[in-house]
Design a protein around this motif. Structure first.
Motif, PDB file in Angstrom:
ATOM      1  N   THR A 287       0.579  -1.299  -0.080  1.00 48.76           N
ATOM      2  CA  THR A 287       0.100   0.305   0.263  1.00 48.76           C
ATOM      3  C   THR A 287       0.984   1.186   0.043  1.00 48.76           C
ATOM      4  N   ASP A 288       0.636   1.956  -0.546  1.00 48.21           N
ATOM      5  CA  ASP A 288       1.241   3.961  -1.112  1.00 48.21           C
ATOM      6  C   ASP A 288       0.925   4.453  -2.084  1.00 48.21           C
ATOM      7  N   ALA A 289       1.557   4.927  -2.462  1.00 47.67           N
ATOM      8  CA  ALA A 289       0.742   6.419  -3.419  1.00 47.67           C
ATOM      9  C   ALA A 289       0.938   5.826  -4.290  1.00 47.67           C
ATOM     10  N   ASN A 290      -0.114   6.321  -5.386  1.00 46.08           N
ATOM     11  CA  ASN A 290      -0.040   6.051  -6.852  1.00 46.08           C
ATOM     12  C   ASN A 290       0.588   6.921  -7.850  1.00 46.08           C
ATOM     13  N   SER A 291       1.209   7.720  -7.096  1.00 47.21           N
ATOM     14  CA  SER A 291       1.648   8.208  -8.032  1.00 47.21           C
ATOM     15  C   SER A 291       3.122   7.613  -8.345  1.00 47.21           C
ATOM     16  N   LEU A 292       3.859   6.858  -7.435  1.00 46.75           N
ATOM     17  CA  LEU A 292       4.550   6.277  -7.845  1.00 46.75           C
ATOM     18  C   LEU A 292       4.797   4.670  -8.013  1.00 46.75           C
ATOM     19  N   TYR A 293       3.839   4.227  -9.107  1.00 43.17           N
ATOM     20  CA  TYR A 293       2.882   3.500  -9.853  1.00 43.17           C
ATOM     21  C   TYR A 293       4.686   3.039 -11.138  1.00 43.17           C
ATOM     22  N   LYS A 294       5.283   3.646 -11.847  1.00 46.09           N
ATOM     23  CA  LYS A 294       6.155   3.636 -12.005  1.00 46.09           C
ATOM     24  C   LYS A 294       6.843   2.820 -11.741  1.00 46.09           C
ATOM     25  N   ASN A 295       7.375   2.770 -10.866  1.00 46.04           N
ATOM     26  CA  ASN A 295       8.250   2.105 -10.342  1.00 46.04           C
ATOM     27  C   ASN A 295       8.252   0.636 -10.281  1.00 46.04           C
ATOM     28  N   LEU A 296       7.346   0.623 -10.263  1.00 42.98           N
ATOM     29  CA  LEU A 296       6.694  -0.735 -10.124  1.00 42.98           C
ATOM     30  C   LEU A 296       6.407  -1.523 -11.785  1.00 42.98           C
ATOM     31  N   THR A 297       6.077  -1.119 -12.716  1.00 45.25           N
ATOM     32  CA  THR A 297       5.318  -1.324 -13.681  1.00 45.25           C
ATOM     33  C   THR A 297       6.801  -0.440 -15.318  1.00 45.25           C
ATOM     34  N   ASP A 298       7.868  -0.520 -14.511  1.00 43.23           N
ATOM     35  CA  ASP A 298       8.861   0.337 -15.398  1.00 43.23           C
ATOM     36  C   ASP A 298       9.385  -0.953 -15.635  1.00 43.23           C
ATOM     37  N   LYS A 299       9.694  -2.015 -17.127  1.00 40.75           N
ATOM     38  CA  LYS A 299      10.654  -2.746 -16.554  1.00 40.75           C
ATOM     39  C   LYS A 299      11.967  -2.826 -16.403  1.00 40.75           C
ATOM     40  N   GLU A 300      12.334  -1.748 -16.037  1.00 42.24           N
ATOM     41  CA  GLU A 300      13.876  -1.671 -16.515  1.00 42.24           C
ATOM     42  C   GLU A 300      13.973  -1.308 -14.818  1.00 42.24           C
ATOM     43  N   LYS A 301      13.024  -1.168 -14.413  1.00 37.86           N
ATOM     44  CA  LYS A 301      13.416  -1.141 -12.803  1.00 37.86           C
ATOM     45  C   LYS A 301      12.503  -2.146 -12.191  1.00 37.86           C
ATOM     46  N   SER A 302      11.947  -3.306 -12.761  1.00 37.41           N
ATOM     47  CA  SER A 302      10.808  -3.640 -12.086  1.00 37.41           C
ATOM     48  C   SER A 302      10.968  -5.328 -12.688  1.00 37.41           C
ATOM     49  N   GLN A 303      10.751  -6.017 -11.821  1.00 31.90           N
ATOM     50  CA  GLN A 303      11.006  -7.338 -12.819  1.00 31.90           C
ATOM     51  C   GLN A 303       9.417  -8.376 -12.357  1.00 31.90           C
ATOM     52  N   VAL A 304       8.917  -7.409 -12.048  1.00 30.23           N
ATOM     53  CA  VAL A 304       7.474  -7.913 -12.154  1.00 30.23           C
ATOM     54  C   VAL A 304       6.640  -7.167 -12.976  1.00 30.23           C
ATOM     55  N   ALA A 305       6.913  -6.144 -13.785  1.00 31.65           N
ATOM     56  CA  ALA A 305       5.869  -5.132 -14.417  1.00 31.65           C
ATOM     57  C   ALA A 305       5.049  -5.343 -15.272  1.00 31.65           C
ATOM     58  N   ASP A 306       4.683  -6.434 -15.900  1.00 32.90           N
ATOM     59  CA  ASP A 306       3.293  -6.823 -17.102  1.00 32.90           C
ATOM     60  C   ASP A 306       2.604  -8.144 -15.011  1.00 32.90           C
ATOM     61  N   LYS A 307       2.973  -8.021 -14.216  1.00 34.91           N
ATOM     62  CA  LYS A 307       2.061  -9.113 -13.277  1.00 34.91           C
ATOM     63  C   LYS A 307       1.890  -7.961 -12.377  1.00 34.91           C
ATOM     64  N   VAL A 308       1.321  -6.460 -12.234  1.00 37.17           N
ATOM     65  CA  VAL A 308       0.886  -5.243 -10.915  1.00 37.17           C
ATOM     66  C   VAL A 308       0.040  -5.848 -11.299  1.00 37.17           C
ATOM     67  N   GLY A 309      -1.140  -5.754  -9.981  1.00 38.54           N
ATOM     68  CA  GLY A 309      -2.238  -5.035 -10.194  1.00 38.54           C
ATOM     69  C   GLY A 309      -2.577  -3.515  -9.728  1.00 38.54           C
ATOM     70  N   PHE A 310      -4.182  -2.828  -9.594  1.00 33.36           N
ATOM     71  CA  PHE A 310      -4.192  -1.808  -8.542  1.00 33.36           C
ATOM     72  C   PHE A 310      -5.918  -1.885  -8.120  1.00 33.36           C
ATOM     73  N   ALA A 311      -5.586  -1.912  -7.438  1.00 32.47           N
ATOM     74  CA  ALA A 311      -7.306  -2.251  -6.668  1.00 32.47           C
ATOM     75  C   ALA A 311      -7.521  -0.366  -5.759  1.00 32.47           C
ATOM     76  N   ALA A 312      -8.270  -0.488  -4.921  1.00 33.98           N
ATOM     77  CA  ALA A 312      -8.818   1.093  -4.198  1.00 33.98           C
ATOM     78  C   ALA A 312      -8.669   0.474  -2.826  1.00 33.98           C
ATOM     79  N   PHE A 313      -7.815   1.654  -2.350  1.00 30.13           N
ATOM     80  CA  PHE A 313      -8.123   0.514  -1.108  1.00 30.13           C
ATOM     81  C   PHE A 313      -8.990   0.413  -0.091  1.00 30.13           C
ATOM     82  N   PRO A 314      -8.146  -1.004   0.500  1.00 28.79           N
ATOM     83  CA  PRO A 314      -9.441  -2.245   1.251  1.00 28.79           C
ATOM     84  C   PRO A 314     -10.089  -1.310   2.463  1.00 28.79           C
ATOM     85  N   ALA A 315     -11.615  -1.454   3.033  1.00 34.55           N
ATOM     86  CA  ALA A 315     -12.285  -0.859   3.347  1.00 34.55           C
ATOM     87  C   ALA A 315     -12.106  -1.204   5.129  1.00 34.55           C
TER      88      ALA A 315
END
Length: 448
Positions: A287-315
């Motif tokens: 859980t963290d800020a949405n503005s940082l998402y490219k750190n996980l979807t950029d293939k040069e930074k992330s080994q799981v770039a194509d496996k990342v999901g996004f969801a609303a904060f749980p209630a």
């Protein structure tokens, strides 16, 4: 021709037409022929009321600054105004502004700032110009288009201290493949998140259920959404509220997730470390800020770039209530010698047209109309856009205690969570002590 330039030329044409009509209606009591060299025609610069004006803009070294700089020539051409730009790293920026404002400097005229970190301090010290009289002057500006929560972040004592340029919300990042393999649905509640993290936690295989910021001060912004979703807040009016049952539950949940299902070294993790280990493929949830998402979807930074999901904060018990804040805004120096010119720049930089252009570059803005425009979401994954729109609806306009001395306040809150992580059993006692410390910070504000 862009809309902004059209408006200025339209204004200039009206000015020249009015001047011509006045000249034609003027009486000539001497009945003499007018000297053409003394014609009442306006100068050619009538279409540019800010011709010859110069303002100084200070930005953070931030992608928004990179996006706005190439657009400045069109603003300068349309208004006749010159914009001088300087950029600094975050901490350098705060230091520079503090030094200049303390000295009573007239520059910069316009500056980027972090409303929740230094906004209250700057406003209380009289360094920031209230913008209430400006925002509704031009109906085309459409201030109502800005997210209510984002505006709330930049409001101090009921006054608009700045205009939002960058917003962010806390969301849930998850590994699509791991959930699919285990047959686990995306968690919609905090209890479901805890259960899923427990199920996927397998430290023997270097797979951890959950990661988030664990450092004392950095964790405060991210535990805030747990707090709100459980029905609590940092303050209740002028009273500290971090020892309430809702607060203790939220801090305990966050700390326990890190203690029981987090990777080694969480006490020393801020966002770069948390995103780093998730990107290495070793964590199921973050859980963290949405503005940082490219750190996980950029293939040069992330080994799981194509496996990342996004969801609303749980209630939690209070629903899903993530923070929805202005992380960066634009403000005017109260000592600026030409506040109208400074506002003209802000009005342009935060107009629908320009926000669309900066948002296309991946800078999440605060205008609802831009988020509703398909062109405005091209810089973000479609799944994330859906989550952002959902998060804005019930978002809270702060992610830390709204006090002048933010550092002391964050330390008080962070102490509670870190005690949970290290295994302290009497968290209520820790929270009571921290609440006293936070109340002391609040009381200092009230006595200033």
């Amino acid at each position: 021709m862009n809309n902004y330039r059209k408006r200025w030329l339209g204004t200039g044409t009206a000015v020249m037409l009015a001047a011509a009509l006045l000249a034609g209606c003027g009486s000539n009591t001497n009945n003499t022929v007018s000297d053409p060299s003394k014609s009442a025609s306006p100068p050619a610069s009538a279409a540019k009321p800010f011709e010859g004006k110069t303002i100084n803009l200070v930005t953070a070294n931030h992608p928004w600054g990179d996006a706005i700089k190439p657009l400045l020539p069109e603003f300068e051409a349309a208004t006749g105004m010159k914009v001088n730009v300087q950029g600094y790293f975050e901490d350098q920026l705060t230091q520079k502004l503090t030094v200049q404002f303390t000295a009573g400097s007239e520059t910069p005229d316009v500056f980027m700032y972090r409303p929740l970190q230094e906004g209250k301090l700057f406003y209380k010290n009289g360094w920031v110009q209230a913008l209430d009289e400006y925002v509704n002057k031009d109906t085309e500006y459409d201030f109502a288009d800005f997210s209510k929560s984002a505006v709330g972040t930049a409001t101090v004592d009921g006054k608009i201290a700045g205009i939002p340029i960058i917003t962010e919300q806390e969301i849930l990042y998850y590994r699509k493949d791991l959930l699919e393999q285990a047959g686990i649905p995306v968690p919609k509640t905090i209890d479901e998140l805890v259960a899923a993290a427990k199920q996927l936690h397998d430290p023997g295989k270097e797979m951890y259920g959950f990661v988030a910021r664990g450092q004392r001060s950095p964790l405060v912004t991210q535990v805030s959404s747990f707090l709100y979703s459980e029905g609590g807040d940092f303050l209740n009016g002028d009273k500290a509220a971090i020892n309430t049952p809702e607060a203790v539950k939220a801090f305990t949940t966050y700390g326990t997730l890190l203690k029981d299902y987090g990777p080694p070294g969480v006490l020393n993790m801020s966002w770069p470390q948390a995103f780093g280990i998730f990107g290495q493929g070793k964590v199921a949830f973050l859980t963290d800020a949405n503005s940082l998402y490219k750190n996980l979807t950029d293939k040069e930074k992330s080994q799981v770039a194509d496996k990342v999901g996004f969801a609303a904060f749980p209630a939690g018990a209070g629903g899903s209530k993530p923070y929805n804040i202005t992380s960066w805004g634009l403000a005017i120096n109260t000592r600026s010698v030409d506040k109208d010119a400074a506002w003209e720049f802000i009005k342009w930089a935060t107009s629908k047209e320009i926000v669309l252009k900066t948002q296309e570059k991946g800078n999440p803005g605060a205008r609802s109309s831009v988020w509703d425009n398909p062109q405005g979401t091209t810089g973000f994954p479609p799944e994330l856009v859906t989550v952002i729109k959902e998060s804005v609806k019930g978002g809270i306009d702060h992610d830390r205690p709204t006090v002048i001395n933010v550092g002391e306040a964050r330390d008080a809150v962070g102490e509670i969570v870190q005690k949970v992580i290290t295994g302290e059993t009497d968290i209520q006692a820790v929270a009571d002590k921290a609440n006293e410390a936070l109340q002391g910070v609040i009381d200092k504000d009230l006595n200033k």
